[in-house]
Design a protein around this motif. Structure first.
Motif, PDB file in Angstrom:
ATOM      1  N   LYS A  70      17.519  15.578  10.085  1.00  0.00           N
ATOM      2  CA  LYS A  70      18.614  14.690   9.751  1.00  0.00           C
ATOM      3  C   LYS A  70      18.978  15.307   8.251  1.00  0.00           C
ATOM      4  O   LYS A  70      20.318  15.460   8.238  1.00  0.00           O
ATOM      5  CB  LYS A  70      18.569  13.352   9.996  1.00  0.00           C
ATOM      6  N   ARG A  71      17.917  15.355   7.498  1.00  0.00           N
ATOM      7  CA  ARG A  71      18.357  15.491   5.844  1.00  0.00           C
ATOM      8  C   ARG A  71      18.954  16.997   5.970  1.00  0.00           C
ATOM      9  O   ARG A  71      19.841  17.329   5.343  1.00  0.00           O
ATOM     10  CB  ARG A  71      17.159  15.462   5.148  1.00  0.00           C
ATOM     11  N   LEU A  72      18.180  18.024   6.654  1.00  0.00           N
ATOM     12  CA  LEU A  72      18.800  19.409   6.570  1.00  0.00           C
ATOM     13  C   LEU A  72      20.109  19.595   7.160  1.00  0.00           C
ATOM     14  O   LEU A  72      20.775  20.283   6.644  1.00  0.00           O
ATOM     15  CB  LEU A  72      17.607  19.974   7.383  1.00  0.00           C
ATOM     16  N   ARG A  73      20.265  18.793   8.477  1.00  0.00           N
ATOM     17  CA  ARG A  73      21.644  18.662   8.992  1.00  0.00           C
ATOM     18  C   ARG A  73      22.738  18.092   7.998  1.00  0.00           C
ATOM     19  O   ARG A  73      23.807  19.040   7.827  1.00  0.00           O
ATOM     20  CB  ARG A  73      21.708  17.908  10.375  1.00  0.00           C
ATOM     21  N   THR A  74      22.308  17.203   7.126  1.00  0.00           N
ATOM     22  CA  THR A  74      23.187  16.718   6.270  1.00  0.00           C
ATOM     23  C   THR A  74      23.455  17.636   5.100  1.00  0.00           C
ATOM     24  O   THR A  74      24.609  17.784   4.797  1.00  0.00           O
ATOM     25  CB  THR A  74      22.714  15.179   5.701  1.00  0.00           C
ATOM     26  N   GLU A  75      22.288  18.184   4.632  1.00  0.00           N
ATOM     27  CA  GLU A  75      22.435  19.346   3.901  1.00  0.00           C
ATOM     28  C   GLU A  75      23.524  20.427   4.114  1.00  0.00           C
ATOM     29  O   GLU A  75      24.340  20.920   3.370  1.00  0.00           O
ATOM     30  CB  GLU A  75      21.355  19.973   3.135  1.00  0.00           C
ATOM     31  N   ASN A  76      23.090  20.784   5.536  1.00  0.00           N
ATOM     32  CA  ASN A  76      23.837  22.021   6.144  1.00  0.00           C
ATOM     33  C   ASN A  76      25.320  21.536   6.163  1.00  0.00           C
ATOM     34  O   ASN A  76      26.236  22.421   5.712  1.00  0.00           O
ATOM     35  CB  ASN A  76      23.293  22.084   7.326  1.00  0.00           C
ATOM     36  N   ARG A  77      25.467  20.276   6.398  1.00  0.00           N
ATOM     37  CA  ARG A  77      26.987  19.833   6.615  1.00  0.00           C
ATOM     38  C   ARG A  77      27.782  20.136   5.089  1.00  0.00           C
ATOM     39  O   ARG A  77      28.768  20.626   4.954  1.00  0.00           O
ATOM     40  CB  ARG A  77      27.153  18.591   6.975  1.00  0.00           C
ATOM     41  N   LEU A  78      26.875  19.511   4.201  1.00  0.00           N
ATOM     42  CA  LEU A  78      27.493  19.249   2.851  1.00  0.00           C
ATOM     43  C   LEU A  78      27.734  20.822   2.421  1.00  0.00           C
ATOM     44  O   LEU A  78      28.731  21.315   1.592  1.00  0.00           O
ATOM     45  CB  LEU A  78      26.447  18.551   1.799  1.00  0.00           C
ATOM     46  N   LEU A  79      26.581  21.612   2.663  1.00  0.00           N
ATOM     47  CA  LEU A  79      26.778  23.196   2.116  1.00  0.00           C
ATOM     48  C   LEU A  79      27.882  23.863   2.846  1.00  0.00           C
ATOM     49  O   LEU A  79      28.707  24.593   2.451  1.00  0.00           O
ATOM     50  CB  LEU A  79      25.636  23.910   2.643  1.00  0.00           C
ATOM     51  N   LYS A  80      28.199  23.525   4.115  1.00  0.00           N
ATOM     52  CA  LYS A  80      29.284  23.964   4.786  1.00  0.00           C
ATOM     53  C   LYS A  80      30.654  23.682   4.215  1.00  0.00           C
ATOM     54  O   LYS A  80      31.674  24.476   4.435  1.00  0.00           O
ATOM     55  CB  LYS A  80      29.362  23.609   6.506  1.00  0.00           C
ATOM     56  N   GLN A  81      30.660  22.492   3.936  1.00  0.00           N
ATOM     57  CA  GLN A  81      31.975  21.819   3.234  1.00  0.00           C
ATOM     58  C   GLN A  81      32.224  22.373   2.001  1.00  0.00           C
ATOM     59  O   GLN A  81      33.143  22.922   1.626  1.00  0.00           O
ATOM     60  CB  GLN A  81      31.841  20.302   2.994  1.00  0.00           C
ATOM     61  N   ARG A  82      31.025  22.766   1.174  1.00  0.00           N
ATOM     62  CA  ARG A  82      31.169  23.333  -0.112  1.00  0.00           C
ATOM     63  C   ARG A  82      31.693  24.701   0.241  1.00  0.00           C
ATOM     64  O   ARG A  82      32.398  25.218  -0.725  1.00  0.00           O
ATOM     65  CB  ARG A  82      29.701  23.493  -0.812  1.00  0.00           C
ATOM     66  N   ILE A  83      30.864  25.410   1.323  1.00  0.00           N
ATOM     67  CA  ILE A  83      31.419  27.032   1.422  1.00  0.00           C
ATOM     68  C   ILE A  83      32.915  26.942   1.859  1.00  0.00           C
ATOM     69  O   ILE A  83      33.566  27.830   1.441  1.00  0.00           O
ATOM     70  CB  ILE A  83      30.511  27.330   2.532  1.00  0.00           C
ATOM     71  N   ASP A  84      33.338  25.947   2.602  1.00  0.00           N
ATOM     72  CA  ASP A  84      34.800  25.658   2.965  1.00  0.00           C
ATOM     73  C   ASP A  84      35.665  25.608   1.640  1.00  0.00           C
ATOM     74  O   ASP A  84      36.650  26.147   1.558  1.00  0.00           O
ATOM     75  CB  ASP A  84      35.215  24.619   4.078  1.00  0.00           C
ATOM     76  N   THR A  85      35.130  25.003   0.770  1.00  0.00           N
ATOM     77  CA  THR A  85      35.881  24.580  -0.572  1.00  0.00           C
ATOM     78  C   THR A  85      35.893  25.963  -1.237  1.00  0.00           C
ATOM     79  O   THR A  85      36.967  26.320  -1.833  1.00  0.00           O
ATOM     80  CB  THR A  85      35.202  23.521  -1.158  1.00  0.00           C
ATOM     81  N   LEU A  86      34.821  26.579  -1.428  1.00  0.00           N
ATOM     82  CA  LEU A  86      34.655  27.691  -2.202  1.00  0.00           C
ATOM     83  C   LEU A  86      35.744  29.150  -1.378  1.00  0.00           C
ATOM     84  O   LEU A  86      36.350  29.753  -2.168  1.00  0.00           O
ATOM     85  CB  LEU A  86      33.231  28.151  -2.254  1.00  0.00           C
ATOM     86  N   GLU A  87      35.478  28.776  -0.006  1.00  0.00           N
ATOM     87  CA  GLU A  87      36.481  29.770   0.895  1.00  0.00           C
ATOM     88  C   GLU A  87      38.011  29.813   0.369  1.00  0.00           C
ATOM     89  O   GLU A  87      38.784  30.533   0.031  1.00  0.00           O
ATOM     90  CB  GLU A  87      36.244  29.814   2.195  1.00  0.00           C
ATOM     91  N   LYS A  88      38.224  28.368   0.366  1.00  0.00           N
ATOM     92  CA  LYS A  88      39.797  27.849   0.047  1.00  0.00           C
ATOM     93  C   LYS A  88      39.838  28.372  -1.598  1.00  0.00           C
ATOM     94  O   LYS A  88      41.093  29.017  -1.900  1.00  0.00           O
ATOM     95  CB  LYS A  88      39.920  26.310   0.163  1.00  0.00           C
TER      96      LYS A  88
END
Length: 674
Positions: free
Chosen positions: A249-267
């Motif tokens: 769950k922790r890794l999934r949460t981190e993965n979701r946060l990293l995906k959000q950060r990646i999306d922000t960085l991509e934007k």
């Protein structure tokens, strides 16, 4: 129990599980008389007990398997006592842990039971694993209902009695005993077959009574210490699984946060790329504007230099004009000069009117060109458009340069005129003639200024007209190219249409020729078949004639031998006729030998006389016998001779004709066989 007094109060309350309990009531012991009928006493008291327990133990609430245990208790006692017994069973017999929503205790039982199978029935355990047949697929109902849903009711009540005395140990023992009793059959089945075996075969094995399975159950080895050890192992495993799940769950949460950060960085990257592209475009535009400004600055500098030179020239002219009155006295204007100025004024006004007319015409033409350009299509050829755009921009820059030059000249003239007026305003005397002359000169100067402005406007209008003509030329080029492409496409369509028509004509011609050839071939085949049929008919007739002549010949021979007369002449005539007929047959066989075989392979004649003591034979060896006919003759002999009895015969071979004559001893009857 003290809770017995609360039962009536609990029934008055409302439980959140009432709908689920009502839904499952009809599924509990559906074949038992006490619970069979809808809204019967059994179903009502079962509903009351389950509802009361769901209110007492809100953590467990209601579970479908517990209704079977309550139903069994209601078969033995009133509902208040059944409720108290059920509460005691749930609290002291580990049933409450089994029925919790997490069902952790059930998982522990499945783990312990599987370890017992692995230890005591390793072959069956390997088969279960090979078929992916998990323990929970058949044993979960055993632990939840204490075999009440799996075994017949007498057997299940006996096991339930032992359960109330000893606890869940009997469930492990009975389950393992059942597997031992059915091990041989289960090893031979696949997953579906094993499920059917557990549901249909095993319950019928226990119809005779519970003694057999109870005795087998107490033969099973059960080690309480080992069960405790397995419980610890299971707890450790579950703890690790929980930790892993928390980590997951922790890794999934981190993965979701990293995906959000990646999306922000991509934007952000996309926005930076857009800004970079926009900056490059702006930089290119600024460079182009800078180039144009530099070019305009150079033009302005050149114009400034020219204006300075003209200004110096005008100053020199003014000095010369100022020096003339001092040398020659005040200027004298004659009537001729005034008339000349008036004529120049009239001409200037005429020119101004003409320029205004021309300006109006240009404006009308400009509006017409704008309307025409708005209806023209856009060009898709980017390269040509860029070239035309560059040329148009160059012409526009040149026109703007000329326009600025004209405007600068007008301004310079106005400045010079104002300076000239300022310098000469005090030198003129206030005579009426001089005032008239000055007014005429001022009017002439203003007319010239308006003329210069009109010329500037005219040039500007011409420039705009030039731009519109350029656009018109561009659009006309586009239209011309579009028309050329359209003509090319139309020509291609026409060519393809002509080719298609030619191909259709060729196809029709080929079909017609094919039909003619088929008709001809059919006619030829029909003609050939008719000729073959005629030849076969003629051959048959000739064969018939030959057979008749052969018969006549043989009859003549026989009659000659019987009458002791010389029939050689008659036989020779017959032979000549046979030769002629054979010649005709050969002529007929010539064209159709490859197409058809002769209809008659030979003629066999047997004359049978009964009552004659001597046997007469005739043989003519003029021809050569065909091997196939020899076989046929032998077969005919084998078929005929057994019926004729003991006879001596000779074969007469004559080009496919076989004659066999047999005369027995008795002469009462005569028969001839062909």
């Amino acid at each position: 129990m003290s809770i017995k007094d609360q039962y009536s109060e609990l029934l008055k309350m409302t439980s959140p599980c009432e709908k689920l309990i009502r839904r499952d009531i009809a599924r509990t012991y559906p074949e038992h008389e006490f619970f069979k009928e809808k809204d019967s006493l059994g179903q009502e008291v079962l509903f009351n007990v389950m509802k009361a327990y769901s209110l007492v133990d809100r953590e467990v609430g209601y579970c479908q398997g517990s209704a079977f245990i309550v139903g069994l208790l209601l078969m033995q006692m009133p509902e208040e006592e059944a409720f108290c017994v059920f509460v005691k069973l749930m609290q002291d017999y580990r049933l409450r842990e089994l029925f919790k929503p997490s069902m952790a205790e059930l998982g522990l039982c499945m783990y312990q039971f599987e370890c017992m199978i692995q230890e005591q029935l390793p072959e069956l355990h390997m088969h279960f694993q090979a078929q992916s047949f998990h323990t929970s697929m058949y044993a979960s109902s055993w632990f939840l209902t204490i075999f009440l849903t799996s075994f017949p009711l007498p057997v299940a009540t006996r096991i339930f009695d032992i359960f109330m005395c000893e606890g869940l140990e009997i469930v492990f023992r009975v389950g393992l005993a059942v597997l031992q009793m059915n091990q041989a059959e289960l090893v031979q089945l696949d997953m579906e077959g094993m499920l059917q075996h557990f549901q249909k075969v095993i319950p019928h094995q226990l119809d005779s009574g519970p003694e057999k399975v109870i005795q087998a159950a107490y033969q099973v080895k059960y080690n309480a210490k080992k069960m405790k050890k397995l419980e610890k192992e299971y707890t450790t495993i579950k703890t690790k699984e929980m930790e892993e799940q928390v980590e997951i769950k922790r890794l999934r949460t981190e993965n979701r946060l990293l995906k959000q950060r990646i999306d922000t960085l991509e934007k952000e990257s996309a926005s930076l790329a857009d800004r970079l592209i926009q900056g490059q475009v702006t930089r290119a535009q600024e460079a182009e504007e800078n180039y144009l400004v530099k070019r305009e600055l150079a033009t302005v500098k050149q114009q400034s230099e020219e204006a300075t030179a003209q200004l110096e020239q005008a100053k020199k002219t003014i000095r010369q004009l100022q020096q003339q009155p001092q040398a020659k006295g005040p200027p004298r204007f004659s009537e001729e000069s005034i008339m000349q100025l008036e004529r120049e004024l009239v001409q200037a006004r005429l020119k101004e009117a003409e320029s205004q007319c021309a300006l109006k015409e240009m404006q009308d033409k400009l509006l017409h060109m704008e309307k025409r350009n708005s209806s023209l299509p856009d060009d898709t050829n980017v390269v040509r458009l860029q070239e035309e755009l560059i040329g148009a921009k160059l012409r526009e820059a040149e026109a703007l340069t000329g326009l600025k030059e004209l405007r600068q000249q007008v301004k310079d003239l106005e400045e010079h005129w104002q300076r000239h007026l300022a310098r000469t305003s005090g030198r003129w005397k206030d005579t009426s003639r001089k005032n008239t002359l000055s007014e005429l000169q001022e009017e002439l100067m203003s007319v010239r200024l308006r003329e210069a402005e009109a010329q500037a406007e005219l040039r500007e209008t011409r420039q705009r007209m030039l731009e519109l003509e350029t656009q018109n030329q561009i659009h006309s080029n586009q239209l011309r190219r579009g028309e050329q492409e359209n003509r090319c496409l139309q020509e291609q369509v026409q060519n393809l249409t002509l080719q298609n028509k030619d191909l259709h004509l060729q196809l029709q011609e080929i079909k017609r020729r094919r039909a003619e050839l088929e008709c001809k071939s059919k006619e030829e085949m029909m003609a050939v078949r008719l000729r073959e049929a005629d030849n076969i008919a003629a051959m048959a007739e000739l064969q018939q004639q030959i057979s008749e002549l052969e018969i006549q010949k043989e009859e003549g021979k026989v009659q000659g031998q019987l009458n002791h007369t010389d029939s050689s002449q008659y036989i020779r005539d017959l032979k000549d006729q046979i030769v002629e007929l054979k010649h005709e047959i050969c002529c007929l066989k010539g064209p159709s030998r490859a197409a058809a075989r002769p209809t008659f392979d030979g003629i066999h004649i047997v004359n049978h006389y009964e009552g004659v003591s001597d046997i007469y034979r005739s043989l003519d060896n003029d021809g050569v016998m065909d091997p196939s006919l020899q076989d046929l003759q032998q077969r005919s002999r084998r078929c005929i001779h057994p019926k004729l009895g003991e006879t001596d015969s000779e074969d007469e071979v004559d080009d496919g004709m076989v004659l066999q004559l047999s005369v027995p001893q008795s002469s009462k009857h005569k028969s001839t066989t062909v």
